[in-house]
Write an enzyme that holds these catalytic residues in place. Structure first.
Site, PDB file in Angstrom:
ATOM      1  N   GLY A  46      32.093  -8.054  45.041  1.00  0.00           N
ATOM      2  CA  GLY A  46      32.306  -8.997  46.130  1.00  0.00           C
ATOM      3  C   GLY A  46      32.362  -8.269  47.452  1.00  0.00           C
ATOM      4  O   GLY A  46      32.735  -7.090  47.501  1.00  0.00           O
ATOM      5  N   GLN A  51      34.262  -6.900  56.300  1.00  0.00           N
ATOM      6  CA  GLN A  51      34.207  -5.537  55.745  1.00  0.00           C
ATOM      7  C   GLN A  51      33.027  -4.741  56.318  1.00  0.00           C
ATOM      8  O   GLN A  51      32.996  -3.521  56.185  1.00  0.00           O
ATOM      9  CB  GLN A  51      34.110  -5.572  54.215  1.00  0.00           C
ATOM     10  CG  GLN A  51      35.383  -6.094  53.545  1.00  0.00           C
ATOM     11  CD  GLN A  51      35.261  -6.045  52.036  1.00  0.00           C
ATOM     12  OE1 GLN A  51      34.742  -6.974  51.424  1.00  0.00           O
ATOM     13  NE2 GLN A  51      35.718  -4.958  51.435  1.00  0.00           N
ATOM     14  N   CYS A  94      38.940  -2.624  45.971  1.00  0.00           N
ATOM     15  CA  CYS A  94      38.332  -3.180  47.175  1.00  0.00           C
ATOM     16  C   CYS A  94      37.455  -2.101  47.788  1.00  0.00           C
ATOM     17  O   CYS A  94      37.864  -0.944  47.884  1.00  0.00           O
ATOM     18  CB  CYS A  94      39.423  -3.594  48.157  1.00  0.00           C
ATOM     19  SG  CYS A  94      38.775  -4.319  49.673  1.00  0.00           S
ATOM     20  N   LEU A  95      36.251  -2.483  48.216  1.00  0.00           N
ATOM     21  CA  LEU A  95      35.333  -1.502  48.803  1.00  0.00           C
ATOM     22  C   LEU A  95      35.882  -0.926  50.115  1.00  0.00           C
ATOM     23  O   LEU A  95      35.438   0.132  50.539  1.00  0.00           O
ATOM     24  CB  LEU A  95      33.956  -2.140  49.040  1.00  0.00           C
ATOM     25  CG  LEU A  95      33.214  -2.555  47.759  1.00  0.00           C
ATOM     26  CD1 LEU A  95      31.919  -3.288  48.116  1.00  0.00           C
ATOM     27  CD2 LEU A  95      32.926  -1.355  46.867  1.00  0.00           C
ATOM     28  N   HIS A 136      40.321 -13.080  46.298  1.00  0.00           N
ATOM     29  CA  HIS A 136      40.337 -11.775  46.981  1.00  0.00           C
ATOM     30  C   HIS A 136      39.419 -11.821  48.217  1.00  0.00           C
ATOM     31  O   HIS A 136      39.807 -11.373  49.304  1.00  0.00           O
ATOM     32  CB  HIS A 136      39.884 -10.702  45.979  1.00  0.00           C
ATOM     33  CG  HIS A 136      39.736  -9.320  46.536  1.00  0.00           C
ATOM     34  ND1 HIS A 136      40.412  -8.229  46.018  1.00  0.00           N
ATOM     35  CD2 HIS A 136      38.956  -8.829  47.537  1.00  0.00           C
ATOM     36  CE1 HIS A 136      40.072  -7.149  46.709  1.00  0.00           C
ATOM     37  NE2 HIS A 136      39.187  -7.469  47.628  1.00  0.00           N
ATOM     38  N   GLU A 137      38.220 -12.374  48.048  1.00  0.00           N
ATOM     39  CA  GLU A 137      37.262 -12.385  49.161  1.00  0.00           C
ATOM     40  C   GLU A 137      37.691 -13.345  50.272  1.00  0.00           C
ATOM     41  O   GLU A 137      37.533 -13.037  51.455  1.00  0.00           O
ATOM     42  CB  GLU A 137      35.856 -12.736  48.667  1.00  0.00           C
ATOM     43  CG  GLU A 137      35.250 -11.754  47.673  1.00  0.00           C
ATOM     44  CD  GLU A 137      35.335 -10.297  48.089  1.00  0.00           C
ATOM     45  OE1 GLU A 137      35.258 -10.023  49.298  1.00  0.00           O
ATOM     46  OE2 GLU A 137      35.504  -9.431  47.215  1.00  0.00           O
ATOM     47  N   HIS A 140      40.129 -11.840  52.587  1.00  0.00           N
ATOM     48  CA  HIS A 140      39.527 -10.969  53.616  1.00  0.00           C
ATOM     49  C   HIS A 140      39.223 -11.748  54.897  1.00  0.00           C
ATOM     50  O   HIS A 140      39.306 -11.200  55.997  1.00  0.00           O
ATOM     51  CB  HIS A 140      38.205 -10.373  53.107  1.00  0.00           C
ATOM     52  CG  HIS A 140      38.346  -9.099  52.328  1.00  0.00           C
ATOM     53  ND1 HIS A 140      38.860  -7.949  52.879  1.00  0.00           N
ATOM     54  CD2 HIS A 140      38.018  -8.788  51.051  1.00  0.00           C
ATOM     55  CE1 HIS A 140      38.843  -6.975  51.957  1.00  0.00           C
ATOM     56  NE2 HIS A 140      38.340  -7.457  50.833  1.00  0.00           N
TER      57      HIS A 140
HETATM   58 NI    NI Z   1      38.067  -6.407  49.033  1.00  0.00          NI
END
Ligand code: NI
Length: 171
Positions: A46, A51, A94-95, A136-137, A140
């Site tokens: 995701g 991000q 998480c990236l 989660h997304e 963000h």
């Molecule tokens: Ni994330």
């Protein structure tokens, strides 16, 4: 399409509330394509627009396993319209916080309403990994990260580690 650099904590853009998408123009289609390319390359399941420093309410995800066909999902202006009382614990990463994983408890199921990349309204019910990924997304888009669900001790520890690394990288 272009690979875009992924911001890491403590970049302040990861803590901002993003703006709804109003125009379904070429720039939006390019952004979505870039997000998928960046997510698959990472690799991740995701990615949210902030991000990569785009402060818009856009997320992409694909929770299909490696053996299956890709299952890309794009959500624009997503809203959680229902969350189950039942909870589910999953180890999240998480990236924007690479190589850091912790268990997070969230509602096991959710329903989400969003616009697809053509601007059509879609409602989707999800459970398990997809439900976790959606929550989660969407977090963000409101400047929220999965480490916010951890104890203060754990959150402070990982934040310090990445803050130090960022200072080192900046020289
Ligand atoms: Ni994330």
């Amino acid at each position: 399409m272009a690979l875009r650099p992924i911001l890491q904590i403590p970049d302040p853009r990861l803590r901002q509330v993003t703006d709804p998408v109003a125009e379904f123009d070429d720039a939006l289609q390019t952004l979505i394509d870039d997000m998928f390319q960046t997510m698959y390359e990472a690799p991740g399941i995701g990615l949210a627009a902030p991000q990569i420093g785009e402060m818009k309410r856009v997320v992409v995800m694909d929770v299909s396993d490696k053996e299956s066909e890709p299952d890309p999902i794009t959500m624009i202006n997503p809203e959680l319209i229902w969350l189950s009382d039942e909870l589910w614990t999953h180890e999240e990463g998480c990236l924007s916080i690479p190589e850091y994983y912790e268990e997070v408890e969230r509602p096991a199921e959710c329903k989400v309403r969003f616009l697809d990349r053509q601007g059509e309204t879609v409602e989707l019910a999800a459970e398990g990994l997809l439900a976790t990924c959606i929550q989660h997304e969407i977090d963000h888009l409101d400047g929220k990260l999965f480490i916010d669900y951890l104890s203060r001790l754990k959150r402070d520890r990982v934040t310090k580690k990445f803050t130090k690394a960022a200072k080192r990288a900046a020289g």
